[in-house]
Design an enzyme around this catalytic site. Structure first.
Site, short mmCIF file in Angstrom:
data_model
loop_
_atom_site.label_atom_id
_atom_site.label_comp_id
_atom_site.label_asym_id
_atom_site.label_seq_id
_atom_site.Cartn_x
_atom_site.Cartn_y
_atom_site.Cartn_z
N TYR A 46 -7.35 6.64 13.67
CA TYR A 46 -7.22 5.46 12.82
C TYR A 46 -8.47 4.56 12.91
CZ TYR A 46 -6.52 0.82 11.37
OH TYR A 46 -6.76 -0.38 10.76
N TRP A 97 1.55 6.70 12.46
CA TRP A 97 0.16 6.71 11.99
C TRP A 97 -0.47 5.37 12.31
CZ3 TRP A 97 -2.38 3.74 8.15
CH2 TRP A 97 -3.75 4.08 8.03
N ARG A 116 -13.88 -6.39 15.15
CA ARG A 116 -12.95 -5.36 15.63
C ARG A 116 -13.73 -4.06 15.78
NH1 ARG A 116 -8.07 -2.48 12.23
NH2 ARG A 116 -9.68 -0.92 11.91
N GLU A 162 -4.24 -5.10 19.29
CA GLU A 162 -3.31 -5.20 18.16
C GLU A 162 -2.35 -4.01 18.10
OE1 GLU A 162 -5.45 -5.75 14.52
OE2 GLU A 162 -3.87 -4.84 13.33
N HIS A 218 -3.20 -10.53 8.81
CA HIS A 218 -3.69 -9.25 8.30
C HIS A 218 -4.54 -9.50 7.06
CE1 HIS A 218 -2.19 -5.10 6.56
NE2 HIS A 218 -3.33 -4.96 7.19
N ASP A 249 -6.19 -3.53 1.34
CA ASP A 249 -5.03 -3.33 0.47
C ASP A 249 -4.28 -4.62 0.19
OD1 ASP A 249 -4.69 -2.20 3.34
OD2 ASP A 249 -2.64 -2.75 2.84
N HIS A 297 -14.75 -5.30 10.54
CA HIS A 297 -14.38 -3.99 11.10
C HIS A 297 -15.62 -3.16 11.40
CE1 HIS A 297 -10.03 -3.32 9.56
NE2 HIS A 297 -10.21 -4.58 9.90
N ASN A 349 0.81 -1.22 0.00
CA ASN A 349 0.00 0.00 0.00
C ASN A 349 0.85 1.27 0.00
OD1 ASN A 349 -2.32 1.46 -0.01
ND2 ASN A 349 -2.97 0.92 2.07
N GLU A 367 1.61 -7.12 11.29
CA GLU A 367 1.15 -6.87 9.91
C GLU A 367 2.22 -6.16 9.07
OE1 GLU A 367 -2.41 -4.53 10.82
OE2 GLU A 367 -1.40 -2.75 10.07
N HIS A 384 -2.89 0.53 16.41
CA HIS A 384 -2.17 1.03 15.25
C HIS A 384 -0.88 1.76 15.64
CE1 HIS A 384 -2.18 2.04 10.88
NE2 HIS A 384 -2.89 0.93 10.85
N ARG A 402 0.62 -11.64 13.03
CA ARG A 402 -0.25 -11.15 11.94
C ARG A 402 0.44 -11.06 10.57
NH1 ARG A 402 -4.63 -8.98 11.84
NH2 ARG A 402 -4.22 -6.89 11.05
N GLU A 433 -8.28 -11.73 9.51
CA GLU A 433 -8.97 -10.44 9.29
C GLU A 433 -9.65 -10.46 7.92
OE1 GLU A 433 -6.30 -7.11 9.10
OE2 GLU A 433 -7.93 -5.65 9.36
N ASP A 485 -7.57 -2.37 17.47
CA ASP A 485 -6.27 -2.06 16.85
C ASP A 485 -5.79 -0.69 17.33
OD1 ASP A 485 -4.07 -1.78 15.22
OD2 ASP A 485 -5.14 -2.17 13.34
C1 GCO Z 1 -5.47 -3.56 9.88
C2 GCO Z 1 -4.45 -2.59 9.44
C3 GCO Z 1 -4.74 -1.84 8.17
C4 GCO Z 1 -3.56 -0.97 7.78
C5 GCO Z 1 -3.42 -0.96 6.30
C6 GCO Z 1 -2.24 -0.14 5.87
O1 GCO Z 1 -5.34 -4.01 10.99
O2 GCO Z 1 -6.34 -3.88 9.09
O3 GCO Z 1 -3.93 -1.85 10.50
O4 GCO Z 1 -5.96 -1.19 8.16
O5 GCO Z 1 -3.71 0.31 8.27
O6 GCO Z 1 -3.33 -2.24 5.84
O7 GCO Z 1 -2.04 -0.30 4.51
MG MG Z 2 -3.75 -3.35 12.11
#
Ligand code: GCO
Ligand code: MG
Length: 402
Positions: A159, A402, A147, A236, A312, A316, A122, A37, A262, A212, A283, A339, A210
């Site tokens: 996020y 991020w 999630r 996560e 993961h 993307d 999600h 991505n 991930e 993040h 992941r 996921e 998550d």
């Molecule tokens: C998740 C991830 C994604 C990422 C993304 C970045 O747990 O699904 O954190 O949402 O942010 O794959 O490209």
């Molecule tokens: Mg994630």
């Protein structure tokens, strides 16, 4: 079965995907996902310039030898671009071998260990009430695991929360958008979300969250502790994991299960985390961690240490990755959860596939290979569009994760 040709297909049916197609003298072809991505064309160039020329004329059955050739043989090892490109080759070769054998891929990986692959969806909302309604929507669709992410009072964005519900897409602009982050506002709010969710839905559904990568280890420990009464399936990416030893601190303070990986590319990225049992779920994915060959190695290593796979599966990662992942998840002993962010109808039409969702689980089909194809004519209708993930700053302007 000699490799005669290989080509990279870049398409953007709503978001960018990079796919490798390998063709052979037997008339069979195999597909691998190579999507990274925000850095798609770097992987496409790595494949076209550096890997494909080395593949022509090789025996497509020699999957392990080709993997070693591309990994050791490059001298420069690891990294997301390299490992995604190797993953695409490896996935396409497993697809080919299974097609040549006339079997669905999971048969070559040891056969069925389960009847279906539990997935999590999600749920996100601007506030706790909206997130709770979204969780309900997933439970009504049959999901066993959800999630949950929510907007934070006093923060313009966070996020995992977006106006789009089922098809949330974070790579949203041709240059990175800038978000603002406040750890204190976040930490004060998130435990309330899970209190409300457990009151409303009881302890039946699995709930996940998550972070993040946004907390320091001690902040992550505080959150894990605060969430203990609500029994999460996992927390996560509680803190960045370049320094795997960071997780020792979190582990000393909380029994909330932890998931990470991930953004990892190899077994070396998670060796300490797994060996010391600092996490519960790993992941890593087929596309970003070197394909079926390397992910199976990670899964076997994790199994020795009571760590389960929780791959993961954001939008993307293309349907090609999802198809391959479902076959691996069907076969391995230490599967945890997969996921599943649904792809749009446009994407599904570019990548016809035989996996199906029912009763909270995804089921790979029985067509030979990994069961995912590409409609190249349709793919050609969607040219590449540059898209970046956002960046994050603290309220004083400091660049953050991020
Ligand atoms: C998740 C991830 C994604 C990422 C993304 C970045 O747990 O699904 O954190 O949402 O942010 O794959 O490209
Ligand atoms: Mg994630």
């Amino acid at each position: 079965m000699k490799i005669t040709e290989a080509r990279v297909i870049v398409t953007c049916p709503g978001r960018n995907f990079v796919t490798l197609k390998i063709l052979t003298d037997q008339g069979l072809s195999g597909l691998g996902d190579a999507t990274l991505n925000g850095r798609e064309l770097a992987v496409a160039a790595y494949l076209t310039e550096h890997l494909i020329p080395c593949l022509i004329g090789r025996d497509a059955h020699q999957i392990e030898d080709i993997w070693q050739y591309l990994y050791r043989g490059a001298y420069w090892r690891r990294g997301p671009v390299t490992m995604s490109a190797i993953a695409a080759v490896d996935t396409a070769l497993w697809d080919l071998k299974a097609k040549a054998a006339g079997m669905p891929l999971y048969q070559l990986l040891g056969g069925r260990s389960r009847n279906g692959v539990m997935v999590y969806g999600h749920a996100n909302g601007r506030d706790i009430a909206e997130t709770a309604d979204e969780v309900q929507r997933y439970l009504e669709m049959g999901y066993l695991a959800v999630r949950a992410q929510t907007g934070i009072p006093g923060m313009a964005s966070t996020y995992g929360v977006s106006g789009d519900k089922m098809f949330y897409e974070p790579a949203d602009a041709s240059l990175p958008t800038e978000n603002l982050w406040s750890t204190e506002k976040y930490l004060a709010h998130v435990p309330k979300l899970f209190e409300v969710l457990r009151e409303r839905f009881g302890h039946g559904p699995h709930l996940l969250h998550d972070v993040h990568h946004r907390l320091t280890p001690i902040e992550a420990a505080r959150l894990g502790k605060a969430l203990e009464p609500h029994h999460l399936f996992w927390l996560e990416d509680a803190t960045p994991a370049e320094n795997q030893a960071n997780f020792r601190l979190i582990r000393q303070h909380t029994v909330t299960p932890l998931a990470v990986g991930e953004v990892f590319n190899t077994l070396w990225d998670c060796k300490l985390l797994v060996e010391e049992q600092l996490i519960d779920y790993i992941r890593t994915t087929v596309v970003h961690a070197g394909g079926i060959t390397h992910l199976r190695r990670i899964a076997d290593f994790a199994a020795l240490h009571n760590v389960r796979m929780g791959c993961h599966g954001a939008t993307d990662l293309s349907p090609v990755c999802m198809g391959a992942s479902l076959h691996l998840n069907t076969a391995i002993p230490n599967f945890g959860v997969q996921e599943y962010m649904r792809h749009t109808a446009e994407t599904d039409a570019v990548f016809p596939h035989d996996y199906r969702f029912s009763n909270g689980r995804l089921h790979p089909g029985d067509t030979p290979g990994h069961g995912v194809d590409i409609d190249e004519q349709r793919a050609a209708q969607y040219p590449y569009q540059r898209a970046f993930l956002p960046v994050n700053r603290l309220e004083d302007g400091t660049l953050w994760n991020w």
